[in-house]
Design a protein around this motif. Structure first.
Motif, PDB file in Angstrom:
ATOM      1  N   VAL A  43       0.834  -1.067   0.025  1.00 42.90           N
ATOM      2  CA  VAL A  43       0.031  -0.021   0.032  1.00 42.90           C
ATOM      3  C   VAL A  43       0.797   1.120   0.106  1.00 42.90           C
ATOM      4  O   VAL A  43       1.804   1.556   0.810  1.00 42.90           O
ATOM      5  N   LYS A  44       0.653   2.026  -0.785  1.00 42.89           N
ATOM      6  CA  LYS A  44       1.608   3.386  -1.092  1.00 42.89           C
ATOM      7  C   LYS A  44       0.478   4.452  -0.875  1.00 42.89           C
ATOM      8  O   LYS A  44       1.237   5.528  -0.293  1.00 42.89           O
ATOM      9  N   ASP A  45      -0.519   4.535  -1.040  1.00 45.28           N
ATOM     10  CA  ASP A  45      -1.279   5.932  -0.749  1.00 45.28           C
ATOM     11  C   ASP A  45      -1.582   6.114   0.806  1.00 45.28           C
ATOM     12  O   ASP A  45      -2.057   5.348   1.410  1.00 45.28           O
ATOM     13  N   GLU A  46      -1.266   7.242   1.271  1.00 42.47           N
ATOM     14  CA  GLU A  46      -1.316   7.478   2.532  1.00 42.47           C
ATOM     15  C   GLU A  46      -2.808   7.255   3.314  1.00 42.47           C
ATOM     16  O   GLU A  46      -2.855   6.898   4.397  1.00 42.47           O
ATOM     17  N   GLU A  47      -3.751   7.718   2.724  1.00 42.07           N
ATOM     18  CA  GLU A  47      -4.958   7.606   3.157  1.00 42.07           C
ATOM     19  C   GLU A  47      -5.366   5.966   3.259  1.00 42.07           C
ATOM     20  O   GLU A  47      -5.975   5.518   4.376  1.00 42.07           O
ATOM     21  N   ASN A  48      -4.922   5.126   2.181  1.00 38.97           N
ATOM     22  CA  ASN A  48      -5.110   3.872   2.272  1.00 38.97           C
ATOM     23  C   ASN A  48      -4.069   3.179   3.423  1.00 38.97           C
ATOM     24  O   ASN A  48      -4.705   2.394   4.112  1.00 38.97           O
ATOM     25  N   LYS A  49      -3.115   3.682   3.688  1.00 33.49           N
ATOM     26  CA  LYS A  49      -2.338   3.059   4.803  1.00 33.49           C
ATOM     27  C   LYS A  49      -2.893   3.381   6.178  1.00 33.49           C
ATOM     28  O   LYS A  49      -2.928   2.595   7.013  1.00 33.49           O
ATOM     29  N   GLN A  50      -3.434   4.517   6.372  1.00 32.18           N
ATOM     30  CA  GLN A  50      -4.093   4.940   7.759  1.00 32.18           C
ATOM     31  C   GLN A  50      -5.274   3.763   7.698  1.00 32.18           C
ATOM     32  O   GLN A  50      -5.715   3.204   8.685  1.00 32.18           O
ATOM     33  N   ALA A  51      -6.068   3.726   6.858  1.00 33.70           N
ATOM     34  CA  ALA A  51      -7.302   2.601   6.645  1.00 33.70           C
ATOM     35  C   ALA A  51      -6.659   1.361   6.961  1.00 33.70           C
ATOM     36  O   ALA A  51      -7.419   0.625   7.866  1.00 33.70           O
ATOM     37  N   VAL A  52      -5.697   0.946   6.416  1.00 33.28           N
ATOM     38  CA  VAL A  52      -4.952  -0.317   6.763  1.00 33.28           C
ATOM     39  C   VAL A  52      -4.597  -0.448   8.308  1.00 33.28           C
ATOM     40  O   VAL A  52      -4.805  -1.571   8.984  1.00 33.28           O
ATOM     41  N   ARG A  53      -4.093   0.518   8.855  1.00 27.16           N
ATOM     42  CA  ARG A  53      -3.700   0.376  10.204  1.00 27.16           C
ATOM     43  C   ARG A  53      -4.956   0.510  11.124  1.00 27.16           C
ATOM     44  O   ARG A  53      -4.875  -0.355  12.226  1.00 27.16           O
ATOM     45  N   ASP A  54      -5.983   1.308  10.850  1.00 31.05           N
ATOM     46  CA  ASP A  54      -7.250   1.122  11.307  1.00 31.05           C
ATOM     47  C   ASP A  54      -7.712  -0.234  11.465  1.00 31.05           C
ATOM     48  O   ASP A  54      -8.412  -0.757  12.497  1.00 31.05           O
ATOM     49  N   ALA A  55      -7.774  -0.871  10.009  1.00 26.54           N
ATOM     50  CA  ALA A  55      -8.187  -2.259  10.038  1.00 26.54           C
ATOM     51  C   ALA A  55      -7.555  -3.267  11.129  1.00 26.54           C
ATOM     52  O   ALA A  55      -8.070  -4.156  11.460  1.00 26.54           O
ATOM     53  N   SER A  56      -6.177  -3.062  11.070  1.00 28.33           N
ATOM     54  CA  SER A  56      -5.349  -3.916  11.790  1.00 28.33           C
ATOM     55  C   SER A  56      -5.556  -3.969  13.262  1.00 28.33           C
ATOM     56  O   SER A  56      -5.643  -4.756  13.900  1.00 28.33           O
ATOM     57  N   GLU A  57      -5.801  -2.626  13.589  1.00 30.28           N
ATOM     58  CA  GLU A  57      -6.163  -2.503  15.128  1.00 30.28           C
ATOM     59  C   GLU A  57      -7.402  -2.819  15.628  1.00 30.28           C
ATOM     60  O   GLU A  57      -7.602  -3.274  16.530  1.00 30.28           O
ATOM     61  N   SER A  58      -8.403  -2.828  14.489  1.00 25.04           N
ATOM     62  CA  SER A  58      -9.780  -3.517  14.996  1.00 25.04           C
ATOM     63  C   SER A  58      -9.868  -4.794  14.883  1.00 25.04           C
ATOM     64  O   SER A  58     -10.872  -5.403  15.178  1.00 25.04           O
ATOM     65  N   CYS A  59      -9.049  -5.599  14.228  1.00 25.35           N
ATOM     66  CA  CYS A  59      -8.969  -7.124  14.147  1.00 25.35           C
ATOM     67  C   CYS A  59      -8.970  -7.612  15.518  1.00 25.35           C
ATOM     68  O   CYS A  59      -7.960  -7.481  16.236  1.00 25.35           O
ATOM     69  N   PRO A  60     -10.061  -8.350  15.834  1.00 27.41           N
ATOM     70  CA  PRO A  60     -10.040  -9.078  17.014  1.00 27.41           C
ATOM     71  C   PRO A  60      -9.155  -9.946  17.571  1.00 27.41           C
ATOM     72  O   PRO A  60      -8.720 -10.436  18.753  1.00 27.41           O
ATOM     73  N   THR A  61      -8.637 -10.574  16.352  1.00 28.68           N
ATOM     74  CA  THR A  61      -7.521 -11.835  16.611  1.00 28.68           C
ATOM     75  C   THR A  61      -6.014 -11.164  16.206  1.00 28.68           C
ATOM     76  O   THR A  61      -5.256 -12.005  16.251  1.00 28.68           O
ATOM     77  N   GLY A  62      -6.028 -10.125  15.746  1.00 27.86           N
ATOM     78  CA  GLY A  62      -4.388  -9.577  15.404  1.00 27.86           C
ATOM     79  C   GLY A  62      -4.051 -10.402  14.116  1.00 27.86           C
ATOM     80  O   GLY A  62      -2.710 -10.562  13.916  1.00 27.86           O
ATOM     81  N   ALA A  63      -4.993 -10.550  13.529  1.00 24.37           N
ATOM     82  CA  ALA A  63      -4.543 -11.571  12.020  1.00 24.37           C
ATOM     83  C   ALA A  63      -3.824 -10.406  10.830  1.00 24.37           C
ATOM     84  O   ALA A  63      -3.438 -11.342  10.223  1.00 24.37           O
ATOM     85  N   ILE A  64      -4.071  -9.439  11.020  1.00 26.77           N
ATOM     86  CA  ILE A  64      -3.500  -8.556   9.990  1.00 26.77           C
ATOM     87  C   ILE A  64      -2.204  -8.201  10.328  1.00 26.77           C
ATOM     88  O   ILE A  64      -1.886  -7.588  11.616  1.00 26.77           O
ATOM     89  N   GLN A  65      -0.976  -8.273   9.675  1.00 29.48           N
ATOM     90  CA  GLN A  65       0.462  -8.135   9.750  1.00 29.48           C
ATOM     91  C   GLN A  65       0.631  -6.812   8.920  1.00 29.48           C
ATOM     92  O   GLN A  65       0.342  -7.035   7.694  1.00 29.48           O
ATOM     93  N   VAL A  66       1.051  -5.913   9.494  1.00 32.87           N
ATOM     94  CA  VAL A  66       1.594  -4.564   8.645  1.00 32.87           C
ATOM     95  C   VAL A  66       3.146  -4.330   8.763  1.00 32.87           C
ATOM     96  O   VAL A  66       3.380  -4.444  10.040  1.00 32.87           O
ATOM     97  N   GLU A  67       3.848  -4.067   7.761  1.00 36.43           N
ATOM     98  CA  GLU A  67       5.017  -4.038   7.688  1.00 36.43           C
ATOM     99  C   GLU A  67       5.209  -2.436   7.322  1.00 36.43           C
ATOM    100  O   GLU A  67       5.036  -2.212   6.068  1.00 36.43           O
ATOM    101  N   GLU A  68       5.663  -1.497   8.144  1.00 30.10           N
ATOM    102  CA  GLU A  68       5.860  -0.213   7.365  1.00 30.10           C
ATOM    103  C   GLU A  68       7.131   0.060   6.649  1.00 30.10           C
ATOM    104  O   GLU A  68       8.025  -0.643   6.520  1.00 30.10           O
TER     105      GLU A  68
END
Length: 66
Positions: A41-66
């Protein structure tokens, strides 16, 4: 930013797709998946949405590498 979903941890609640449907979708098994071509993901707006999704995941299944 690189994003992955740990299928073993995902319970298919769909929060990630609801928050960031540009990057996430539910696959045929009802589990979260990163849409084809959206693994980096390169777009800043989408990056923030990915971070929000990751933080909202109840099991921590989303892995984000900055």
């Amino acid at each position: 930013m690189k994003v992955k979903v740990n299928k073993d941890a995902c319970i298919g609640c769909g929060a990630c797709a609801a928050i960031c449907d540009i990057v996430f979708e539910l696959d045929d098994e009802g589990l979260s998946a990163v849409k084809a071509g959206q693994e980096e993901v390169k777009d800043e707006e989408n990056k923030q949405a990915v971070r929000d999704a990751s933080e909202s995941c109840p099991t921590g299944a989303i892995q984000v590498e900055e």
